[in-house]
Motif scaffolding. Structure first.
Motif, short mmCIF file in Angstrom:
data_model
loop_
_atom_site.label_atom_id
_atom_site.label_comp_id
_atom_site.label_asym_id
_atom_site.label_seq_id
_atom_site.Cartn_x
_atom_site.Cartn_y
_atom_site.Cartn_z
N ASP A 130 -10.31 -87.27 -53.72
CA ASP A 130 -9.74 -86.18 -54.50
C ASP A 130 -8.52 -85.65 -53.77
O ASP A 130 -8.64 -84.98 -52.74
N ASP A 161 -8.39 -81.66 -53.28
CA ASP A 161 -9.30 -81.10 -52.29
C ASP A 161 -9.20 -81.80 -50.94
O ASP A 161 -9.77 -81.32 -49.96
N TRP A 176 -15.66 -87.60 -53.34
CA TRP A 176 -16.81 -87.49 -54.23
C TRP A 176 -17.67 -88.73 -54.04
O TRP A 176 -17.15 -89.85 -53.96
N VAL A 204 -24.34 -85.97 -57.61
CA VAL A 204 -23.02 -86.17 -57.00
C VAL A 204 -22.67 -84.97 -56.13
O VAL A 204 -22.98 -83.83 -56.46
N ALA A 205 -22.02 -85.25 -55.00
CA ALA A 205 -21.55 -84.20 -54.10
C ALA A 205 -20.13 -84.54 -53.64
O ALA A 205 -19.69 -85.69 -53.71
N GLU A 206 -19.44 -83.53 -53.16
CA GLU A 206 -18.11 -83.72 -52.57
C GLU A 206 -18.20 -83.37 -51.09
O GLU A 206 -18.79 -82.34 -50.73
N ARG A 242 -18.82 -79.45 -51.97
CA ARG A 242 -19.52 -79.03 -53.19
C ARG A 242 -20.90 -79.65 -53.14
O ARG A 242 -21.05 -80.83 -52.87
N ILE A 257 -23.68 -83.81 -62.36
CA ILE A 257 -22.37 -83.46 -62.91
C ILE A 257 -22.25 -83.82 -64.39
O ILE A 257 -21.35 -83.32 -65.07
N ILE A 302 -15.92 -92.51 -60.43
CA ILE A 302 -15.47 -91.13 -60.55
C ILE A 302 -13.97 -91.11 -60.35
O ILE A 302 -13.46 -91.74 -59.41
N PRO A 305 -10.94 -88.20 -60.14
CA PRO A 305 -10.41 -86.85 -60.25
C PRO A 305 -9.16 -86.85 -61.13
O PRO A 305 -8.28 -87.70 -60.97
N LEU A 362 -12.99 -84.20 -63.92
CA LEU A 362 -13.42 -85.50 -63.41
C LEU A 362 -13.66 -86.43 -64.59
O LEU A 362 -14.27 -86.03 -65.58
N VAL A 364 -15.74 -89.67 -65.47
CA VAL A 364 -16.92 -90.33 -64.90
C VAL A 364 -17.31 -91.49 -65.81
O VAL A 364 -17.46 -91.32 -67.02
#
Length: 235
Positions: A69, A72, A76, A86-88, A110, A115, A133, A135, A140, A142
């Motif tokens: 991403d 950020d 992800w 899902v996490a970042e 995150r 998600i 995924i 961004p 997002l 997906v």
């Protein structure tokens, strides 16, 4: 050709990330673009992913659909295979170390979440998994696929996740979901006109080869079309 943001690109290997530096080529015509080879890639080091907080909040048996991403400056990833949450995570400065325990550890940017808000199974009957995924600004894109689509029933594959909710799934192109429901990446601006879109998606090497590609497939589309057009045009 790699965009500058991906010049140092992380790859997930057995629960931690290794970081490599690749060649960056911009501002030149397609005819004289060099082909990137193994000699153009340099190992910069690695870092560990965050520790597990129970199976549902863990990267054990996961770490799929890796996505950078640029807003950020983070990654992800899909967590444990059974749960598809899902996490970042942050991207710490990579290190070269004699032991894994000596590597720096990423932190959660995150937390793990569903998600797709319960819509993953809406792509069809069977075990559904997140394939990619992408961004796209504050959203997002997906992709998702049926792991074993023996009857070739899956048609829709892509979702748009926005701050206000989840739209989709949508059909992308007409080659079949088994060709587009996996990995995704943005296309560098220098190449968008030539390739005809802003993003690339593909899929391969999943069960039932007759519904997917024998090797890496690539379809080009415009990320802005996901959620605005159905089916989403793809080349």
């Amino acid at each position: 050709m790699l965009p500058a943001a991906l010049a140092r690109r992380p790859l997930l290997v057995a629960g931690f990330c290794v970081v490599v530096a690749g060649a960056v080529v911009t501002g030149r015509g397609r005819a004289d673009q060099p082909r990137i080879t193994a000699a153009d890639v340099t190992y910069l080091g690695a870092f560990r992913l965050p520790t597990a907080q129970g199976d549902q909040n863990s990267f054990d048996y996961g770490g799929t659909a890796l996505a950078f991403d640029p807003q950020d400056q983070a990654l992800w990833l899909v967590g444990h295979d059974w749960y598809q949450r899902v996490a970042e995570v942050s991207i710490p400065v990579p290190a070269i170390a004699a032991t894994i325990d000596s590597l720096p550890r990423a932190t959660l940017q995150r937390p793990f979440a569903d998600i797709l808000a319960g819509k993953l199974g809406s792509i069809g009957s069977g075990t559904a998994k997140i394939g990619g995924i992408l961004p796209a600004g504050h959203d997002l894109i997906v992709s998702a696929y049926l792991y074993y689509d023996g009857s070739h029933t899956q048609v829709r594959s892509h979702f748009r996740v926005t701050p206000s909710g989840v739209a989709g799934p949508f059909q992308l192109g007409d080659a079949g979901a088994g060709f587009v429901s996996g990995y995704m990446t943005s296309i560098p601006m220098d190449w968008q006109a030539a390739l005809g879109g802003t993003a690339l998606t593909g899929q391969c090497c999943v069960p039932i080869v007759s519904r997917t590609s024998l090797g890496p497939a690539a379809s080009v589309f415009n990320a802005a079309d996901v959620g605005a057009r159905d089916p989403v045009p793809a080349t």
